[in-house]
Scaffold this active site. Structure first.
Site, PDB file in Angstrom:
ATOM      1  CG  ASP A 231      -2.131   0.564   0.853  1.00  0.00           C
ATOM      2  OD1 ASP A 231      -3.198   0.065   0.695  1.00  0.00           O
ATOM      3  OD2 ASP A 231      -2.251   2.165   0.974  1.00  0.00           O
TER       4      ASP A 231
ATOM      5  CG  ASN B 286      -8.098  -4.449  -3.033  1.00  0.00           C
ATOM      6  OD1 ASN B 286      -9.357  -4.660  -3.138  1.00  0.00           O
ATOM      7  ND2 ASN B 286      -7.702  -3.592  -2.001  1.00  0.00           N
TER       8      ASN B 286
ATOM      9  CE  LYS C 170     -12.139  -0.065  -9.770  1.00  0.00           C
ATOM     10  NZ  LYS C 170     -11.101  -1.193  -8.344  1.00  0.00           N
TER      11      LYS C 170
ATOM     12  CE1 TYR D 109     -13.820   2.729  -8.574  1.00  0.00           C
ATOM     13  CE2 TYR D 109     -16.076   2.249  -9.625  1.00  0.00           C
ATOM     14  CZ  TYR D 109     -15.015   2.329  -8.621  1.00  0.00           C
ATOM     15  OH  TYR D 109     -14.977   0.783  -7.668  1.00  0.00           O
TER      16      TYR D 109
HETATM   17  P1  NAD Z   1      -9.802   2.152  -0.327  1.00  0.00           P
HETATM   18  O1  NAD Z   1     -10.066   3.654  -0.086  1.00  0.00           O
HETATM   19  O2  NAD Z   1     -10.680   1.378   1.947  1.00  0.00           O
HETATM   20  O3  NAD Z   1      -8.462   1.222   0.163  1.00  0.00           O
HETATM   21  C1  NAD Z   1      -7.963   1.148  -1.325  1.00  0.00           C
HETATM   22  C2  NAD Z   1      -6.318   1.743  -0.806  1.00  0.00           C
HETATM   23  O4  NAD Z   1      -5.468   0.772  -2.430  1.00  0.00           O
HETATM   24  C3  NAD Z   1      -6.042   1.951   0.325  1.00  0.00           C
HETATM   25  O5  NAD Z   1      -5.041   1.674   1.643  1.00  0.00           O
HETATM   26  C4  NAD Z   1      -4.445   3.306  -0.506  1.00  0.00           C
HETATM   27  O6  NAD Z   1      -4.312   3.629   0.557  1.00  0.00           O
HETATM   28  C5  NAD Z   1      -4.096   2.408  -1.593  1.00  0.00           C
HETATM   29  N1  NAD Z   1      -3.568   2.570  -2.870  1.00  0.00           N
HETATM   30  C6  NAD Z   1      -4.276   3.697  -3.897  1.00  0.00           C
HETATM   31  N2  NAD Z   1      -3.908   4.036  -4.931  1.00  0.00           N
HETATM   32  C7  NAD Z   1      -2.842   3.299  -4.615  1.00  0.00           C
HETATM   33  C8  NAD Z   1      -1.832   3.350  -5.530  1.00  0.00           C
HETATM   34  N3  NAD Z   1      -1.182   4.281  -6.533  1.00  0.00           N
HETATM   35  N4  NAD Z   1      -0.839   2.958  -5.075  1.00  0.00           N
HETATM   36  C9  NAD Z   1      -0.949   1.553  -4.112  1.00  0.00           C
HETATM   37  N5  NAD Z   1      -1.812   1.589  -3.221  1.00  0.00           N
HETATM   38  C10 NAD Z   1      -2.842   2.509  -3.478  1.00  0.00           C
HETATM   39  O7  NAD Z   1     -10.777   1.168  -0.995  1.00  0.00           O
HETATM   40  P2  NAD Z   1     -11.258  -0.342  -0.740  1.00  0.00           P
HETATM   41  O8  NAD Z   1     -13.096  -0.262  -0.454  1.00  0.00           O
HETATM   42  O9  NAD Z   1     -10.806  -1.015   0.408  1.00  0.00           O
HETATM   43  O10 NAD Z   1     -11.636  -0.372  -2.477  1.00  0.00           O
HETATM   44  C11 NAD Z   1     -10.815  -1.637  -2.621  1.00  0.00           C
HETATM   45  C12 NAD Z   1     -11.200  -1.762  -4.077  1.00  0.00           C
HETATM   46  O11 NAD Z   1     -12.342  -2.689  -4.185  1.00  0.00           O
HETATM   47  C13 NAD Z   1     -10.958  -0.946  -5.448  1.00  0.00           C
HETATM   48  O12 NAD Z   1     -10.358  -0.829  -6.141  1.00  0.00           O
HETATM   49  C14 NAD Z   1     -12.536  -0.177  -5.310  1.00  0.00           C
HETATM   50  O13 NAD Z   1     -12.231   0.220  -6.444  1.00  0.00           O
HETATM   51  C15 NAD Z   1     -12.719  -2.021  -5.525  1.00  0.00           C
HETATM   52  N6  NAD Z   1     -13.847  -1.681  -4.763  1.00  0.00           N
HETATM   53  C16 NAD Z   1     -14.648  -1.105  -3.995  1.00  0.00           C
HETATM   54  C17 NAD Z   1     -16.464  -1.254  -3.928  1.00  0.00           C
HETATM   55  C18 NAD Z   1     -16.656  -0.286  -1.989  1.00  0.00           C
HETATM   56  O14 NAD Z   1     -18.012  -0.530  -2.354  1.00  0.00           O
HETATM   57  N7  NAD Z   1     -15.787   0.084  -1.124  1.00  0.00           N
HETATM   58  C19 NAD Z   1     -17.459  -1.303  -4.676  1.00  0.00           C
HETATM   59  C20 NAD Z   1     -16.462  -1.855  -5.779  1.00  0.00           C
HETATM   60  C21 NAD Z   1     -15.440  -2.479  -6.338  1.00  0.00           C
END
Ligand code: NAD
Length: 241
Positions: free
Chosen positions: A37, A86, A152, A148
């Site tokens: 991360d 992720n 995706k 977004y």
């Molecule tokens: P989150 O924001 O809690 O976690 C994302 C993490 O990615 C963060 O810790 C951030 O520091 C890290 N990150 C971002 N850019 C980065 C980079 N350039 N290098 C290294 N780390 C990086 O988000 P989440 O809700 O846990 O989402 C995780 C995944 O699931 C994402 O791809 C998101 O698009 C997908 N998603 C989430 C949801 C939802 O409802 N939360 C729904 C559909 C898809």
């Protein structure tokens, strides 16, 4: 099992809501976990917590947009069995308020960073290797975050293309498409939008990060065979219409 004999999994965005649950689940499954991360403190905290619970884990505090850092990480791993792409970013804005820069920012993290780590990782993987890409149910289309959605949808296309090219090497590539998941990312939605979205989800609740981790565990398992290029919707039935 000695640390060097465990299968190794890299989970990106491991400091986030879903990534943390995936990391915990893969450690329980017997992987040595590399918690990647850009939020260094959170990556370290996740790895330290997993070690304190008796798991095998290390932190990789790096930004996936940094090609040299990604290459160096992959090069120093003793082996590589699973990559879980992720990490992602999300914000909400109507189409007419979006700029080309918004698209670039989302593509850089959600798509290109995923490709970058995978491309370096593939060289270290043998037959049986797994790549799991985090898409989103939004790839089917959604209002107020076209940048977004497009990123995706591109993840789904890339997953299918990678699956076809990597199958001859015995590397299987799949995607997971979550609906709403109860994580800090949801705070980007206004309360009205959140209520609206939850009403469309037949289960009536956001998924838990553990629901997503279960699906990753299945697709990343060393023994999983015969499934590649698929998108597994984990959306509480929302895509049923
Ligand atoms: P989150 O924001 O809690 O976690 C994302 C993490 O990615 C963060 O810790 C951030 O520091 C890290 N990150 C971002 N850019 C980065 C980079 N350039 N290098 C290294 N780390 C990086 O988000 P989440 O809700 O846990 O989402 C995780 C995944 O699931 C994402 O791809 C998101 O698009 C997908 N998603 C989430 C949801 C939802 O409802 N939360 C729904 C559909 C898809």
């Amino acid at each position: 099992m000695a640390a060097g004999e465990r299968p190794v999994a890299v989970v990106t965005g491991a400091g986030g809501g879903i990534g943390g649950a995936i990391a915990r689940r893969l450690v329980a499954d017997g992987f040595h976990l590399v918690a990647l991360d850009m939020a260094a403190e959170r990556a370290e905290a996740v790895a330290a917590a997993l070690r304190a619970e008796g798991g095998s884990a290390e932190a990789a505090p790096l930004d996936l947009r940094d090609e040299a850092a990604v290459e160096a990480l992959v090069g120093r791993l003793p082996r590589l069995d699973a990559v879980v792409n992720n990490a992602g970013i999300f914000d909400e804005r109507p189409l007419l308020e979006l700029s080309a820069e918004d698209f670039r920012r989302h593509y850089e993290v959600n798509l290109i960073a995923l490709f970058r780590l995978s491309r370096h990782g593939i060289g270290r993987m043998g037959a049986g290797g797994k790549i799991v890409n985090m898409a989103s149910r939004a790839f089917l289309g959604a209002r107020n975050h076209a940048h977004y959605v497009a990123s995706k949808a591109a993840v789904v296309g890339l997953t299918r293309a990678m699956a076809m090219e990597l199958a001859p090497r015995g590397i299987l590539v799949n995607a997971i498409a979550p609906g709403l998941v109860d994580t800090p990312m949801l705070r980007a939605l206004t309360p009205e939008r959140l209520a609206q979205q939850l009403a469309l989800q037949p289960t009536g609740r956001a998924s838990r990060p553990e629901d997503i981790a279960n699906a990753v565990s299945f697709l990343a398992a060393p023994g999983m065979d015969g499934i590649t290029g698929q998108v597994l919707l984990v959306d509480g039935g929302k895509s049923l219409g």
